[in-house]
Design a protein around this motif. Sequence first.
Motif, PDB file in Angstrom:
ATOM      1  N   TRP A 194       8.448 -11.580  56.346  1.00  0.00           N
ATOM      2  CA  TRP A 194       9.301 -10.381  56.323  1.00  0.00           C
ATOM      3  C   TRP A 194       9.897 -10.179  54.929  1.00  0.00           C
ATOM      4  O   TRP A 194       9.888  -9.067  54.381  1.00  0.00           O
ATOM      5  N   ALA A 195      10.351 -11.266  54.342  1.00  0.00           N
ATOM      6  CA  ALA A 195      10.947 -11.187  52.997  1.00  0.00           C
ATOM      7  C   ALA A 195       9.887 -10.790  51.966  1.00  0.00           C
ATOM      8  O   ALA A 195      10.120  -9.960  51.081  1.00  0.00           O
ATOM      9  N   ARG A 196       8.709 -11.374  52.122  1.00  0.00           N
ATOM     10  CA  ARG A 196       7.618 -11.072  51.187  1.00  0.00           C
ATOM     11  C   ARG A 196       7.230  -9.593  51.269  1.00  0.00           C
ATOM     12  O   ARG A 196       7.062  -8.925  50.258  1.00  0.00           O
ATOM     13  N   TRP A 197       7.084  -9.086  52.488  1.00  0.00           N
ATOM     14  CA  TRP A 197       6.741  -7.673  52.662  1.00  0.00           C
ATOM     15  C   TRP A 197       7.777  -6.777  51.991  1.00  0.00           C
ATOM     16  O   TRP A 197       7.425  -5.839  51.282  1.00  0.00           O
ATOM     17  N   ASN A 198       9.006  -7.081  52.236  1.00  0.00           N
ATOM     18  CA  ASN A 198      10.054  -6.223  51.668  1.00  0.00           C
ATOM     19  C   ASN A 198      10.098  -6.307  50.142  1.00  0.00           C
ATOM     20  O   ASN A 198      10.363  -5.308  49.470  1.00  0.00           O
ATOM     21  N   MET A 235      -5.794  -3.818  51.691  1.00  0.00           N
ATOM     22  CA  MET A 235      -5.058  -5.099  51.638  1.00  0.00           C
ATOM     23  C   MET A 235      -3.587  -4.903  51.255  1.00  0.00           C
ATOM     24  O   MET A 235      -2.736  -5.693  51.641  1.00  0.00           O
ATOM     25  N   CYS A 236      -3.282  -3.838  50.501  1.00  0.00           N
ATOM     26  CA  CYS A 236      -1.890  -3.603  50.069  1.00  0.00           C
ATOM     27  C   CYS A 236      -1.176  -2.609  50.986  1.00  0.00           C
ATOM     28  O   CYS A 236      -0.163  -2.029  50.608  1.00  0.00           O
ATOM     29  N   ARG A 237      -1.699  -2.398  52.163  1.00  0.00           N
ATOM     30  CA  ARG A 237      -1.223  -1.328  53.039  1.00  0.00           C
ATOM     31  C   ARG A 237       0.268  -1.455  53.354  1.00  0.00           C
ATOM     32  O   ARG A 237       0.971  -0.441  53.503  1.00  0.00           O
ATOM     33  N   VAL A 238       0.748  -2.686  53.465  1.00  0.00           N
ATOM     34  CA  VAL A 238       2.166  -2.897  53.794  1.00  0.00           C
ATOM     35  C   VAL A 238       3.088  -2.198  52.787  1.00  0.00           C
ATOM     36  O   VAL A 238       4.163  -1.723  53.137  1.00  0.00           O
ATOM     37  N   CYS A 239       2.629  -2.104  51.550  1.00  0.00           N
ATOM     38  CA  CYS A 239       3.481  -1.561  50.487  1.00  0.00           C
ATOM     39  C   CYS A 239       3.832  -0.094  50.691  1.00  0.00           C
ATOM     40  O   CYS A 239       4.861   0.362  50.193  1.00  0.00           O
ATOM     41  N   ASP A 240       2.971   0.677  51.377  1.00  0.00           N
ATOM     42  CA  ASP A 240       3.319   2.096  51.540  1.00  0.00           C
ATOM     43  C   ASP A 240       3.332   2.578  52.991  1.00  0.00           C
ATOM     44  O   ASP A 240       3.260   3.775  53.247  1.00  0.00           O
ATOM     45  N   PHE A 241       3.472   1.658  53.949  1.00  0.00           N
ATOM     46  CA  PHE A 241       3.814   2.097  55.307  1.00  0.00           C
ATOM     47  C   PHE A 241       5.086   2.914  55.208  1.00  0.00           C
ATOM     48  O   PHE A 241       6.027   2.501  54.517  1.00  0.00           O
ATOM     49  N   LYS A 242       5.123   4.045  55.935  1.00  0.00           N
ATOM     50  CA  LYS A 242       6.318   4.891  55.831  1.00  0.00           C
ATOM     51  C   LYS A 242       7.563   4.112  56.232  1.00  0.00           C
ATOM     52  O   LYS A 242       8.586   4.134  55.560  1.00  0.00           O
ATOM     53  N   THR A 243       7.448   3.456  57.375  1.00  0.00           N
ATOM     54  CA  THR A 243       8.567   2.607  57.795  1.00  0.00           C
ATOM     55  C   THR A 243       7.989   1.262  58.211  1.00  0.00           C
ATOM     56  O   THR A 243       6.798   1.154  58.504  1.00  0.00           O
ATOM     57  N   LEU A 244       8.823   0.269  58.199  1.00  0.00           N
ATOM     58  CA  LEU A 244       8.368  -1.064  58.583  1.00  0.00           C
ATOM     59  C   LEU A 244       9.264  -1.525  59.727  1.00  0.00           C
ATOM     60  O   LEU A 244      10.479  -1.641  59.570  1.00  0.00           O
ATOM     61  N   ASP A 245       8.644  -1.743  60.900  1.00  0.00           N
ATOM     62  CA  ASP A 245       9.417  -2.153  62.066  1.00  0.00           C
ATOM     63  C   ASP A 245       8.905  -3.526  62.513  1.00  0.00           C
ATOM     64  O   ASP A 245       7.793  -3.656  63.005  1.00  0.00           O
ATOM     65  N   ARG A 246       9.752  -4.499  62.309  1.00  0.00           N
ATOM     66  CA  ARG A 246       9.358  -5.888  62.535  1.00  0.00           C
ATOM     67  C   ARG A 246       8.849  -6.140  63.957  1.00  0.00           C
ATOM     68  O   ARG A 246       7.958  -6.965  64.177  1.00  0.00           O
ATOM     69  N   GLY A 247       9.405  -5.417  64.914  1.00  0.00           N
ATOM     70  CA  GLY A 247       9.041  -5.645  66.305  1.00  0.00           C
ATOM     71  C   GLY A 247       7.713  -5.022  66.702  1.00  0.00           C
ATOM     72  O   GLY A 247       7.179  -5.278  67.774  1.00  0.00           O
ATOM     73  N   LYS A 248       7.135  -4.172  65.841  1.00  0.00           N
ATOM     74  CA  LYS A 248       5.946  -3.412  66.240  1.00  0.00           C
ATOM     75  C   LYS A 248       4.624  -4.092  65.892  1.00  0.00           C
ATOM     76  O   LYS A 248       3.565  -3.531  66.130  1.00  0.00           O
ATOM     77  N   PHE A 249       4.689  -5.272  65.295  1.00  0.00           N
ATOM     78  CA  PHE A 249       3.447  -5.950  64.927  1.00  0.00           C
ATOM     79  C   PHE A 249       3.000  -6.876  66.054  1.00  0.00           C
ATOM     80  O   PHE A 249       3.838  -7.527  66.684  1.00  0.00           O
ATOM     81  N   PRO A 250       1.697  -6.915  66.301  1.00  0.00           N
ATOM     82  CA  PRO A 250       1.217  -7.791  67.375  1.00  0.00           C
ATOM     83  C   PRO A 250       1.475  -9.283  67.062  1.00  0.00           C
ATOM     84  O   PRO A 250       1.656 -10.068  67.975  1.00  0.00           O
ATOM     85  N   ALA A 295       7.219   0.445  45.203  1.00  0.00           N
ATOM     86  CA  ALA A 295       7.699   1.659  45.870  1.00  0.00           C
ATOM     87  C   ALA A 295       7.144   2.915  45.195  1.00  0.00           C
ATOM     88  O   ALA A 295       7.143   3.019  43.962  1.00  0.00           O
ATOM     89  N   GLY A 296       6.659   3.843  46.003  1.00  0.00           N
ATOM     90  CA  GLY A 296       6.195   5.123  45.465  1.00  0.00           C
ATOM     91  C   GLY A 296       4.743   5.131  45.043  1.00  0.00           C
ATOM     92  O   GLY A 296       4.209   6.169  44.653  1.00  0.00           O
ATOM     93  N   THR A 297       4.054   3.995  45.108  1.00  0.00           N
ATOM     94  CA  THR A 297       2.646   3.958  44.702  1.00  0.00           C
ATOM     95  C   THR A 297       1.755   3.835  45.939  1.00  0.00           C
ATOM     96  O   THR A 297       2.060   3.083  46.868  1.00  0.00           O
ATOM     97  N   HIS A 298       0.674   4.597  45.931  1.00  0.00           N
ATOM     98  CA  HIS A 298      -0.277   4.565  47.048  1.00  0.00           C
ATOM     99  C   HIS A 298      -0.966   3.192  47.109  1.00  0.00           C
ATOM    100  O   HIS A 298      -1.281   2.613  46.069  1.00  0.00           O
ATOM    101  N   HIS A 299      -1.218   2.708  48.328  1.00  0.00           N
ATOM    102  CA  HIS A 299      -1.806   1.355  48.448  1.00  0.00           C
ATOM    103  C   HIS A 299      -3.159   1.226  47.748  1.00  0.00           C
ATOM    104  O   HIS A 299      -3.504   0.155  47.249  1.00  0.00           O
ATOM    105  N   ALA A 300      -3.904   2.344  47.683  1.00  0.00           N
ATOM    106  CA  ALA A 300      -5.204   2.286  46.991  1.00  0.00           C
ATOM    107  C   ALA A 300      -4.999   2.060  45.487  1.00  0.00           C
ATOM    108  O   ALA A 300      -5.771   1.332  44.843  1.00  0.00           O
TER     109      ALA A 300
END
Length: 360
Positions: free
Chosen positions: A239-243, A216-231, A250-255
């Motif tokens: 977008w603001a919330r994710w960032n 569920m917290c996967r967004v937090c540690d995606f290496k990069t976040l590209d707004r155009g790549k989501f279905p 930052a720096g913590t594994h999603h698990a």
Amino acid sequence: MKSIYYTETPLDTVRLGASLGRLLKGGDAVLLFGDLGAGKTHFVKGIAEGLGVQTLVKSPTFAYVNAYRIEKRIDREWTENGLGVGGELFHYDLYRMERGDDLTSLGYHETMADPRAVNVVEWADRLGDDVPRRAIRVEILAKGHTRSIAVDFAYSARCREKDVEAFYDHWQTPLHVRAHCRQVASVGQQVAEAMIRRGEIVDINLVYTSCLLHDMCRVCDFKTLDRGKFPEPITDEKWARWNALRAEYAGTHHADIAHGWLREKGFDDTAEAIRLHKSLNIVDDFAAYTPESFIVYYADKRVKHTEIVSLKERFRDGRERYGADNDAAAQARFREAEKRTLHLEKTLFGNLDIKPADIR
Ligand code: ADP
Ligand code: MG
């Protein structure tokens, strides 16, 4: 939800108790209900065995409580090295308790609060106001030699399916991540159901909700976040919330993010199963797993995006996606994780009526 198991012999009742013992961790409590001769003590003998108590459990009817050291888990298949879990098992029998008898002087409140202790209580209906808020409830009914044994995990420290939507919402979990989680939950459920068919106690709702929330917290540690790549369309708000979440964690594994957050909410069991889904934990923290957290770990390793694949394929994919920038030591650890996971699959399915390839 209760699961009901049936046994025909005292030995089967002990065996069933052992399958519950294997799920238990320090801080857990089990409350037993049932008449004299129902089989409560036999069940507790099994719990002790599953936990790895090496001494014979005897009914503490005259003493009210007996204490046993938990040496190691007996089922070496699960923990490989038979690693110690430490702690103590406290076995209470309150049959002779009377109104006004003092549970405190028995040490009850102290052992219940001990995070390294497992507490098991026969005649738990005598607890009155001292009934713990969190406990696994076991109710045994006798009819001839048959025992119906109802196991209820509803009062344990895990979230409910109805919490899942709200948590996805809080973390703004992307739709493709949710789809991955649902597929993992389906795999986890199939394995858990097969174990239950074999007469093993498994908290299937713990497996299911942990699978649903593991990323569920996967967004937090995606290496990069590209707004155009989501279905799905990404609103400015999302977008603001994710960032903001990425900056905060930052720096913590999603698990580990999910683990900390769920623990704060009191969902310790779900938190722990999710913490352990990290690929390398099977190398680093092998002794911490219970059958449920093994299933969550395994189910995740059978799903690539939303497709069910073999372990080999999923690990190959992992190597390709993350392996290139790792050093030799990290790669060796990853290979060890793969080896252990293949061994885990053999152990999990050794006794089941389905094969890994039957998972759909
Ligand atoms: P409790 O602790 O609930 O009083 P015990 O475990 O001490 O019960 O005793 C259960 C009794 O029932 C034993 O005498 C055991 O041999 C007998 N028994 C018969 N069938 C079963 C069964 N399927 N499971 C457990 N005990 C059984
Ligand atoms: Mg008894």
